[in-house]
Design a protein around this motif. Structure first.
Motif, PDB file in Angstrom:
ATOM      1  N   LYS A 109     -12.842  -2.635  -2.781  1.00  0.00           N
ATOM      2  CA  LYS A 109     -13.459  -3.019  -1.522  1.00  0.00           C
ATOM      3  C   LYS A 109     -13.789  -1.749  -0.724  1.00  0.00           C
ATOM      4  CE  LYS A 109     -12.398  -6.213   2.294  1.00  0.00           C
ATOM      5  NZ  LYS A 109     -12.322  -5.192   3.375  1.00  0.00           N
ATOM      6  N   ASP A 111     -14.981  -0.495   3.167  1.00  0.00           N
ATOM      7  CA  ASP A 111     -15.298  -0.781   4.571  1.00  0.00           C
ATOM      8  C   ASP A 111     -16.552  -0.013   4.947  1.00  0.00           C
ATOM      9  OD1 ASP A 111     -12.928  -2.181   4.843  1.00  0.00           O
ATOM     10  OD2 ASP A 111     -12.654  -1.437   6.894  1.00  0.00           O
TER      11      ASP A 111
ATOM     12  N   ILE B  78     -22.398   5.168  -2.812  1.00  0.00           N
ATOM     13  CA  ILE B  78     -21.370   4.779  -1.843  1.00  0.00           C
ATOM     14  C   ILE B  78     -20.400   5.949  -1.757  1.00  0.00           C
ATOM     15  CG2 ILE B  78     -19.472   3.189  -1.353  1.00  0.00           C
ATOM     16  CD1 ILE B  78     -20.999   1.048  -2.910  1.00  0.00           C
ATOM     17  N   GLU B  81     -15.461   8.229   3.236  1.00  0.00           N
ATOM     18  CA  GLU B  81     -15.367   9.264   4.271  1.00  0.00           C
ATOM     19  C   GLU B  81     -13.991   9.916   4.331  1.00  0.00           C
ATOM     20  OE1 GLU B  81     -16.627   6.879   7.581  1.00  0.00           O
ATOM     21  OE2 GLU B  81     -18.579   7.863   7.672  1.00  0.00           O
ATOM     22  N   LYS B  82     -13.021   9.294   3.687  1.00  0.00           N
ATOM     23  CA  LYS B  82     -11.665   9.862   3.714  1.00  0.00           C
ATOM     24  C   LYS B  82     -11.437  10.791   2.526  1.00  0.00           C
ATOM     25  CE  LYS B  82      -9.557   7.487   7.156  1.00  0.00           C
ATOM     26  NZ  LYS B  82      -9.162   8.121   8.400  1.00  0.00           N
ATOM     27  N   GLN B  85     -14.937  10.627  -2.331  1.00  0.00           N
ATOM     28  CA  GLN B  85     -15.401  10.149  -3.637  1.00  0.00           C
ATOM     29  C   GLN B  85     -16.798   9.538  -3.555  1.00  0.00           C
ATOM     30  OE1 GLN B  85     -12.485   7.620  -5.589  1.00  0.00           O
ATOM     31  NE2 GLN B  85     -13.599   7.758  -7.533  1.00  0.00           N
ATOM     32  N   GLY B 119     -18.448   4.866   3.998  1.00  0.00           N
ATOM     33  CA  GLY B 119     -17.419   3.929   4.408  1.00  0.00           C
ATOM     34  C   GLY B 119     -16.049   4.443   4.028  1.00  0.00           C
ATOM     35  N   ILE B 120     -15.106   3.533   3.966  1.00  0.00           N
ATOM     36  CA  ILE B 120     -13.746   3.911   3.592  1.00  0.00           C
ATOM     37  C   ILE B 120     -13.313   3.026   2.440  1.00  0.00           C
ATOM     38  CG2 ILE B 120     -11.352   4.054   4.368  1.00  0.00           C
ATOM     39  CD1 ILE B 120     -12.496   4.615   7.185  1.00  0.00           C
ATOM     40  N   CYS B 121     -12.872   3.648   1.380  1.00  0.00           N
ATOM     41  CA  CYS B 121     -12.514   2.874   0.191  1.00  0.00           C
ATOM     42  C   CYS B 121     -11.121   2.283   0.362  1.00  0.00           C
ATOM     43  CB  CYS B 121     -12.608   3.721  -1.073  1.00  0.00           C
ATOM     44  SG  CYS B 121     -11.270   4.900  -1.306  1.00  0.00           S
ATOM     45  N   GLU B 122     -10.874   1.275  -0.436  1.00  0.00           N
ATOM     46  CA  GLU B 122      -9.632   0.509  -0.399  1.00  0.00           C
ATOM     47  C   GLU B 122      -8.401   1.410  -0.418  1.00  0.00           C
ATOM     48  OE1 GLU B 122      -9.569  -3.784  -2.433  1.00  0.00           O
ATOM     49  OE2 GLU B 122      -9.134  -2.142  -3.819  1.00  0.00           O
ATOM     50  N   ASN B 123      -8.386   2.338  -1.349  1.00  0.00           N
ATOM     51  CA  ASN B 123      -7.236   3.239  -1.501  1.00  0.00           C
ATOM     52  C   ASN B 123      -6.914   3.948  -0.191  1.00  0.00           C
ATOM     53  OD1 ASN B 123      -8.169   2.543  -4.008  1.00  0.00           O
ATOM     54  ND2 ASN B 123      -8.009   4.588  -4.893  1.00  0.00           N
ATOM     55  N   LYS B 125      -7.934   3.228   2.812  1.00  0.00           N
ATOM     56  CA  LYS B 125      -7.605   2.260   3.854  1.00  0.00           C
ATOM     57  C   LYS B 125      -6.128   1.907   3.799  1.00  0.00           C
ATOM     58  CE  LYS B 125      -9.432  -0.285   7.124  1.00  0.00           C
ATOM     59  NZ  LYS B 125     -10.380   0.173   8.126  1.00  0.00           N
TER      60      LYS B 125
END
Lengths: 133, 133
Positions: A109, A111, B78, B81-82, B85, B119-123, B125
């Motif tokens: 997923k 965000d 995609i 931002e953290k 990747q 965006g920000i990926c699941e990991n 987040k």
DNA sequence: TAAAAATTAGGAATGATTCCTAATTTAAAG
DNA sequence: CTTTAAATTAGGAATCATTCCTAATTTTTA
């Protein structure tokens, strides 16, 4: 992190007041008028903190340093790869479907924070057509 | 510009062979195996020329230096931002409609080159949710 | 009001990229 | 072919953006 500091407040104010997608340097030049003692490292550090907190958006321009944006309203950006100009773009991407496809393709997923369209604007395109001397 | 040089050829080959969105530094490390005398400035200069010519795409990563991409097939990206990747993303954006809205809003035609979803990926987040020590 | 935590200013250090120059390579012209 | 012009190169210096470091100050906590 997340304590009060008049420097951080002034920086956020400047970003809110100047919707021109300023660079860190430009933010510094603007904020120094309010807080004349402020140092550049404080500006950089706080910009990063505000970004981490999700208060401002970071825009990776095609040309030159990163730019920042306080969004009163959600929008996307169109950026010219030749001249670096950034345009605000109000478009209704089908985020639900994008998210679905993203999960299918990359297995996780995402965000979605900001969709950026990189391209070449009309002006720059036409410039290229002129034979260079 | 646009003349033959074995250095430029080797750089393009490396980018074609390595679909990992390499940085300029990584391209240099790879190309030096084929052309051991090549200098870093030659790599940078030619990457820029290849980009100008439209042979490769430049990807503005959220973290670290720019990355490059030879696209056998059109696709989007995609980017987290953290962690920075970059994921290839195969999605059918309605470019015709995007273009139409873009003209309406910014008053000029844009040649869309690359659509990037930041965006920000699941990991990343989920990492944030863990109380930091 | 004292101790702990966070933030600051200012400058040094780093990292990525561009710029400079003389030498070399490639292309063009006779 | 040979000569001349144009483009490209290697290598390092210079630049630009950003982060890191440290001692002093400010803010928060209790």
């Amino acid at each position: 992190m997340n304590n009060y500091s008049k420097q951080r407040e002034a920086i956020l104010e400047v970003i809110k007041e100047n919707l021109i997608h300023p660079t860190a340097e430009e933010i510094y030049e603007l904020v120094i008028k309010k807080e004349p003692q402020i140092s550049k490292s404080t500006v950089y550090r706080n910009i990063n903190i505000l970004f981490e907190l999700g208060e401002i958006k970071k825009i990776k321009s095609a040309i030159g340093p990163d730019r920042y944006d306080y969004s009163y309203k959600k929008h996307s950006h169109i950026i010219c790869e030749k001249c670096g100009q950034i345009f605000d773009f109000d478009y209704n991407f089908d985020n639900k479907n994008i998210l679905k496809k993203a999960i299918e393709q990359i297995g996780k997923k995402i965000d979605i924070d900001n969709i950026v369209i990189y391209g070449i604007c009309e002006n720059c395109k036409s410039k290229n057509k002129i034979k260079e001397e």
